[in-house]
Design a protein around this motif. Sequence first.
Motif, PDB file in Angstrom:
ATOM      1  N   MET A 140       0.823  -1.213   0.000  1.00  0.00           N
ATOM      2  CA  MET A 140       0.000   0.000   0.000  1.00  0.00           C
ATOM      3  C   MET A 140       0.853   1.256   0.000  1.00  0.00           C
ATOM      4  SD  MET A 140      -3.010  -0.818   2.688  1.00  0.00           S
ATOM      5  CE  MET A 140      -3.595  -2.482   2.888  1.00  0.00           C
ATOM      6  N   GLY A 141       1.895   1.283   0.800  1.00  0.00           N
ATOM      7  CA  GLY A 141       2.760   2.450   0.897  1.00  0.00           C
ATOM      8  C   GLY A 141       2.556   3.204   2.188  1.00  0.00           C
ATOM      9  N   TYR A 142       3.148   4.393   2.240  1.00  0.00           N
ATOM     10  CA  TYR A 142       3.013   5.263   3.404  1.00  0.00           C
ATOM     11  C   TYR A 142       1.655   5.936   3.349  1.00  0.00           C
ATOM     12  CZ  TYR A 142       8.091   4.801   3.701  1.00  0.00           C
ATOM     13  OH  TYR A 142       9.360   4.302   3.781  1.00  0.00           O
ATOM     14  N   HIS A 143       0.891   5.789   4.415  1.00  0.00           N
ATOM     15  CA  HIS A 143      -0.415   6.443   4.501  1.00  0.00           C
ATOM     16  C   HIS A 143      -0.246   7.817   5.130  1.00  0.00           C
ATOM     17  CE1 HIS A 143      -2.034   2.436   3.835  1.00  0.00           C
ATOM     18  NE2 HIS A 143      -3.248   2.955   3.746  1.00  0.00           N
ATOM     19  N   TYR A 144      -0.784   8.816   4.493  1.00  0.00           N
ATOM     20  CA  TYR A 144      -0.872  10.157   5.053  1.00  0.00           C
ATOM     21  C   TYR A 144      -2.358  10.383   5.276  1.00  0.00           C
ATOM     22  CZ  TYR A 144       3.963  11.553   4.087  1.00  0.00           C
ATOM     23  OH  TYR A 144       5.326  11.671   4.078  1.00  0.00           O
ATOM     24  N   VAL A 145      -2.767  10.474   6.541  1.00  0.00           N
ATOM     25  CA  VAL A 145      -4.186  10.508   6.887  1.00  0.00           C
ATOM     26  C   VAL A 145      -4.617  11.906   7.301  1.00  0.00           C
ATOM     27  CG1 VAL A 145      -5.953   9.568   8.436  1.00  0.00           C
ATOM     28  CG2 VAL A 145      -4.110   8.089   7.606  1.00  0.00           C
ATOM     29  N   ASN A 146      -5.733  12.341   6.756  1.00  0.00           N
ATOM     30  CA  ASN A 146      -6.364  13.593   7.172  1.00  0.00           C
ATOM     31  C   ASN A 146      -7.657  13.203   7.885  1.00  0.00           C
ATOM     32  OD1 ASN A 146      -7.863  15.958   7.418  1.00  0.00           O
ATOM     33  ND2 ASN A 146      -6.980  16.831   5.562  1.00  0.00           N
ATOM     34  N   GLU A 147      -7.626  13.261   9.212  1.00  0.00           N
ATOM     35  CA  GLU A 147      -8.771  12.791   9.995  1.00  0.00           C
ATOM     36  C   GLU A 147     -10.046  13.570   9.723  1.00  0.00           C
ATOM     37  OE1 GLU A 147      -8.214  11.543  14.019  1.00  0.00           O
ATOM     38  OE2 GLU A 147      -6.063  11.259  13.689  1.00  0.00           O
ATOM     39  N   GLU A 148      -9.932  14.808   9.255  1.00  0.00           N
ATOM     40  CA  GLU A 148     -11.129  15.593   8.928  1.00  0.00           C
ATOM     41  C   GLU A 148     -11.890  14.979   7.754  1.00  0.00           C
ATOM     42  OE1 GLU A 148     -10.364  19.732   8.315  1.00  0.00           O
ATOM     43  OE2 GLU A 148      -9.336  19.941  10.240  1.00  0.00           O
ATOM     44  N   ASN A 149     -11.208  14.214   6.914  1.00  0.00           N
ATOM     45  CA  ASN A 149     -11.857  13.613   5.750  1.00  0.00           C
ATOM     46  C   ASN A 149     -12.332  12.187   5.982  1.00  0.00           C
ATOM     47  OD1 ASN A 149     -11.291  15.996   4.459  1.00  0.00           O
ATOM     48  ND2 ASN A 149      -9.644  15.181   3.196  1.00  0.00           N
TER      49      ASN A 149
ATOM     50  N   GLU B  63       4.984   6.073  -2.018  1.00  0.00           N
ATOM     51  CA  GLU B  63       6.036   5.069  -1.982  1.00  0.00           C
ATOM     52  C   GLU B  63       7.375   5.784  -2.133  1.00  0.00           C
ATOM     53  OE1 GLU B  63       6.048   2.267  -5.211  1.00  0.00           O
ATOM     54  OE2 GLU B  63       6.082   3.817  -6.731  1.00  0.00           O
ATOM     55  N   ASN B  64       8.449   5.072  -1.764  1.00  0.00           N
ATOM     56  CA  ASN B  64       9.783   5.627  -1.933  1.00  0.00           C
ATOM     57  C   ASN B  64      10.103   5.728  -3.411  1.00  0.00           C
ATOM     58  OD1 ASN B  64      10.531   5.913   0.807  1.00  0.00           O
ATOM     59  ND2 ASN B  64      10.864   3.712   0.925  1.00  0.00           N
ATOM     60  N   ALA B  65      10.760   6.815  -3.776  1.00  0.00           N
ATOM     61  CA  ALA B  65      11.220   7.033  -5.146  1.00  0.00           C
ATOM     62  C   ALA B  65      12.635   7.599  -5.049  1.00  0.00           C
ATOM     63  CB  ALA B  65      10.285   7.996  -5.875  1.00  0.00           C
ATOM     64  N   PRO B  66      13.386   7.568  -6.130  1.00  0.00           N
ATOM     65  CA  PRO B  66      14.765   8.069  -6.077  1.00  0.00           C
ATOM     66  C   PRO B  66      14.883   9.516  -5.596  1.00  0.00           C
ATOM     67  CG  PRO B  66      14.391   6.897  -8.130  1.00  0.00           C
ATOM     68  CD  PRO B  66      13.063   6.991  -7.433  1.00  0.00           C
ATOM     69  N   ASP B  67      13.886  10.327  -5.869  1.00  0.00           N
ATOM     70  CA  ASP B  67      13.949  11.735  -5.478  1.00  0.00           C
ATOM     71  C   ASP B  67      13.044  12.074  -4.296  1.00  0.00           C
ATOM     72  OD1 ASP B  67      11.659  11.244  -6.911  1.00  0.00           O
ATOM     73  OD2 ASP B  67      11.730  13.090  -8.072  1.00  0.00           O
ATOM     74  N   GLY B  68      12.675  11.099  -3.483  1.00  0.00           N
ATOM     75  CA  GLY B  68      11.817  11.332  -2.319  1.00  0.00           C
ATOM     76  C   GLY B  68      10.616  10.400  -2.337  1.00  0.00           C
ATOM     77  N   LEU B  69       9.466  10.928  -1.960  1.00  0.00           N
ATOM     78  CA  LEU B  69       8.244  10.124  -1.960  1.00  0.00           C
ATOM     79  C   LEU B  69       7.424  10.433  -3.200  1.00  0.00           C
ATOM     80  CD1 LEU B  69       7.160  10.346   1.778  1.00  0.00           C
ATOM     81  CD2 LEU B  69       8.208   8.417   0.606  1.00  0.00           C
ATOM     82  N   ARG B  70       6.762   9.400  -3.713  1.00  0.00           N
ATOM     83  CA  ARG B  70       5.922   9.566  -4.906  1.00  0.00           C
ATOM     84  C   ARG B  70       4.498   9.164  -4.559  1.00  0.00           C
ATOM     85  NH1 ARG B  70       6.800   6.061 -10.251  1.00  0.00           N
ATOM     86  NH2 ARG B  70       5.837   4.501  -8.932  1.00  0.00           N
ATOM     87  N   LEU B  71       3.546  10.025  -4.883  1.00  0.00           N
ATOM     88  CA  LEU B  71       2.130   9.744  -4.675  1.00  0.00           C
ATOM     89  C   LEU B  71       1.710   8.618  -5.618  1.00  0.00           C
ATOM     90  CD1 LEU B  71      -0.573  10.580  -3.331  1.00  0.00           C
ATOM     91  CD2 LEU B  71      -0.856  12.231  -5.192  1.00  0.00           C
TER      92      LEU B  71
END
Length: 166
Positions: A68-77, A92-100
């Motif tokens: 699944m990858g790294y979850h970024y959660v917005n509890e308001e939603n 997910e991890n990508a060579p230049d940081g995180l990729r959506l």
Amino acid sequence: MAPRPLKAVLTVAAAAAFSLTAAPAQAADPDPFIWTELARTYVATGMYAYEPYAVADGYTPTSCVPGMGYHYVNEENVGETDPEKPAALLYENAPDGLRLVAVEWVVKAESGVTPPTMFGQTFQVPEDVSDVGSGHTLRAWLYKPNPSGLFNATHPDVTCSATTAP
């Protein structure tokens, strides 16, 4: 062939070719017209390809879940079934940081409540969601085509260590 009919045939052929390439290919795709509904989600979440914008808008990073990858959660939603307000963004991890790679809607699982539907899909069975608890989920792999399907719960090519933080 006269110039005018030839031009018409070429225009139709070009339009058909462009329409076939307008949506990313995914295995087991639902109705192709679903992409017109998902366009609202693309517009609302496209800026989060730059991860700091997600954090600035209230999405809190959690640990990675393999597949699944790294979850970024917005509890308001959480609880929203608005295409423009996903409860989580998946990176997910990508060579230049995180990729959506995907977006996710979460509706808390309460006793006796049937799972909601969006985009012609029924939310998946309850699972534990970081910082939310038990919830029905629906993921859309909008930013990384999923060979298992656009709305599949997991992606076979998204890997990470469940103990790492972004």
